[in-house]
Motif scaffolding. Structure first.
Motif, mmCIF file in Angstrom:
data_model
loop_
_atom_site.group_PDB
_atom_site.id
_atom_site.type_symbol
_atom_site.label_atom_id
_atom_site.label_comp_id
_atom_site.label_asym_id
_atom_site.label_seq_id
_atom_site.Cartn_x
_atom_site.Cartn_y
_atom_site.Cartn_z
ATOM 1 N N MET A 1 0.842 -1.174 0.000
ATOM 2 C CA MET A 1 0.000 0.000 0.000
ATOM 3 C C MET A 1 0.892 1.243 0.000
ATOM 4 S SD MET A 1 -2.681 1.203 2.964
ATOM 5 C CE MET A 1 -4.061 0.285 2.354
ATOM 6 N N PRO A 2 0.838 2.060 -1.052
ATOM 7 C CA PRO A 2 1.717 3.226 -1.159
ATOM 8 C C PRO A 2 1.538 4.248 -0.041
ATOM 9 C CG PRO A 2 0.642 2.776 -3.269
ATOM 10 C CD PRO A 2 0.048 1.855 -2.257
ATOM 11 N N VAL A 3 0.301 4.486 0.412
ATOM 12 C CA VAL A 3 0.066 5.463 1.476
ATOM 13 C C VAL A 3 0.754 5.022 2.756
ATOM 14 C CG1 VAL A 3 -1.700 6.546 2.913
ATOM 15 C CG2 VAL A 3 -2.099 6.251 0.468
ATOM 16 N N LEU A 4 0.610 3.760 3.101
ATOM 17 C CA LEU A 4 1.262 3.217 4.290
ATOM 18 C C LEU A 4 2.768 3.393 4.198
ATOM 19 C CD1 LEU A 4 1.379 1.672 6.949
ATOM 20 C CD2 LEU A 4 1.213 -0.442 5.639
ATOM 21 N N GLN A 5 3.325 3.111 3.060
ATOM 22 C CA GLN A 5 4.772 3.242 2.880
ATOM 23 C C GLN A 5 5.222 4.691 3.070
ATOM 24 O OE1 GLN A 5 5.210 1.566 -1.014
ATOM 25 N NE2 GLN A 5 5.402 -0.521 -0.246
ATOM 26 N N GLU A 6 4.455 5.640 2.542
ATOM 27 C CA GLU A 6 4.831 7.049 2.675
ATOM 28 C C GLU A 6 4.738 7.521 4.125
ATOM 29 O OE1 GLU A 6 6.175 9.165 0.224
ATOM 30 O OE2 GLU A 6 6.346 7.153 -0.618
ATOM 31 N N PHE A 7 3.643 7.182 4.814
ATOM 32 C CA PHE A 7 3.527 7.582 6.216
ATOM 33 C C PHE A 7 4.625 6.928 7.046
ATOM 34 C CE2 PHE A 7 -0.802 9.078 5.307
ATOM 35 C CZ PHE A 7 -0.782 10.267 6.013
ATOM 36 N N SER A 8 4.895 5.676 6.782
ATOM 37 C CA SER A 8 5.925 4.955 7.528
ATOM 38 C C SER A 8 7.305 5.552 7.259
ATOM 39 C CB SER A 8 5.909 3.473 7.153
ATOM 40 O OG SER A 8 4.687 2.900 7.556
ATOM 41 N N ARG A 9 7.551 5.899 6.026
ATOM 42 C CA ARG A 9 8.871 6.432 5.639
ATOM 43 C C ARG A 9 9.166 7.763 6.327
ATOM 44 N NH1 ARG A 9 10.085 7.752 -0.564
ATOM 45 N NH2 ARG A 9 9.906 9.888 0.078
ATOM 46 N N PHE A 10 8.142 8.577 6.519
ATOM 47 C CA PHE A 10 8.356 9.909 7.086
ATOM 48 C C PHE A 10 7.928 10.033 8.549
ATOM 49 C CE2 PHE A 10 8.122 10.713 2.502
ATOM 50 C CZ PHE A 10 9.348 11.339 2.335
ATOM 51 N N PHE A 60 -6.440 5.415 27.168
ATOM 52 C CA PHE A 60 -6.217 6.048 25.870
ATOM 53 C C PHE A 60 -5.737 4.968 24.915
ATOM 54 C CE2 PHE A 60 -4.036 8.231 22.541
ATOM 55 C CZ PHE A 60 -4.702 9.431 22.389
ATOM 56 N N MET A 61 -6.462 4.771 23.820
ATOM 57 C CA MET A 61 -6.060 3.774 22.829
ATOM 58 C C MET A 61 -5.667 4.502 21.551
ATOM 59 S SD MET A 61 -8.086 0.557 21.133
ATOM 60 C CE MET A 61 -8.055 -0.376 22.657
ATOM 61 N N ALA A 62 -4.440 4.286 21.122
ATOM 62 C CA ALA A 62 -3.920 4.900 19.905
ATOM 63 C C ALA A 62 -3.887 3.855 18.794
ATOM 64 C CB ALA A 62 -2.518 5.437 20.170
ATOM 65 N N ILE A 63 -4.542 4.169 17.676
ATOM 66 C CA ILE A 63 -4.610 3.235 16.553
ATOM 67 C C ILE A 63 -4.092 3.929 15.297
ATOM 68 C CG2 ILE A 63 -6.151 1.864 15.077
ATOM 69 C CD1 ILE A 63 -8.083 1.756 17.495
ATOM 70 N N ASP A 64 -3.165 3.291 14.612
ATOM 71 C CA ASP A 64 -2.670 3.793 13.330
ATOM 72 C C ASP A 64 -2.224 2.604 12.510
ATOM 73 O OD1 ASP A 64 -1.688 6.864 12.431
ATOM 74 O OD2 ASP A 64 -0.821 5.212 11.287
ATOM 75 N N PHE A 65 -2.328 2.698 11.195
ATOM 76 C CA PHE A 65 -1.941 1.565 10.376
ATOM 77 C C PHE A 65 -0.440 1.539 10.117
ATOM 78 C CE2 PHE A 65 -2.118 4.891 7.513
ATOM 79 C CZ PHE A 65 -2.054 4.574 6.173
ATOM 80 N N SER A 66 0.277 2.572 10.513
ATOM 81 C CA SER A 66 1.728 2.615 10.349
ATOM 82 C C SER A 66 2.411 2.310 11.684
ATOM 83 C CB SER A 66 2.158 3.997 9.854
ATOM 84 O OG SER A 66 3.559 4.134 9.944
ATOM 85 N N GLU A 67 3.112 1.212 11.747
ATOM 86 C CA GLU A 67 3.839 0.860 12.975
ATOM 87 C C GLU A 67 4.907 1.890 13.292
ATOM 88 O OE1 GLU A 67 5.095 -3.182 13.590
ATOM 89 O OE2 GLU A 67 3.518 -3.890 12.230
#
Length: 79
Positions: A1-10, A60-67
């Motif tokens: 998934m390109p969006v995941l890769q971009e968020f993860s990269r930055f 407080f539960m924090a959820i994001d698809f980028s580890e």
């Protein structure tokens, strides 16, 4: 998934550029009442909502698809 890769990269430098997101997070956090016991932040990124909470919350539960974004989120969630 390109969006995941971009968020993860930055993830490490995200807080340098997320000015509008931080303003929105401050507005959202200001709406959390003193009686809120639980907060779920979906798409939490690096933790801007958590940073702006002024009242203590029970959970407080924090959820994001980028580890990588989650690794930048504060571990201490007892505001």
């Amino acid at each position: 998934m390109p969006v995941l890769q971009e968020f993860s990269r930055f993830a490490a430098s995200y807080n340098t550029y997320n000015i509008i997101q931080r303003q929105v997070a401050a507005g959202v956090a200001s709406k959390v009442s003193r009686s809120a016991a639980r907060v779920v932040d979906i798409g939490c990124g690096t933790g801007a909502v958590h940073e702006h909470l002024v009242s203590p919350v029970e959970a407080f539960m924090a959820i994001d698809f980028s580890e990588e974004m989650l690794s930048e989120h504060p571990d201490e969630c007892g505001v």
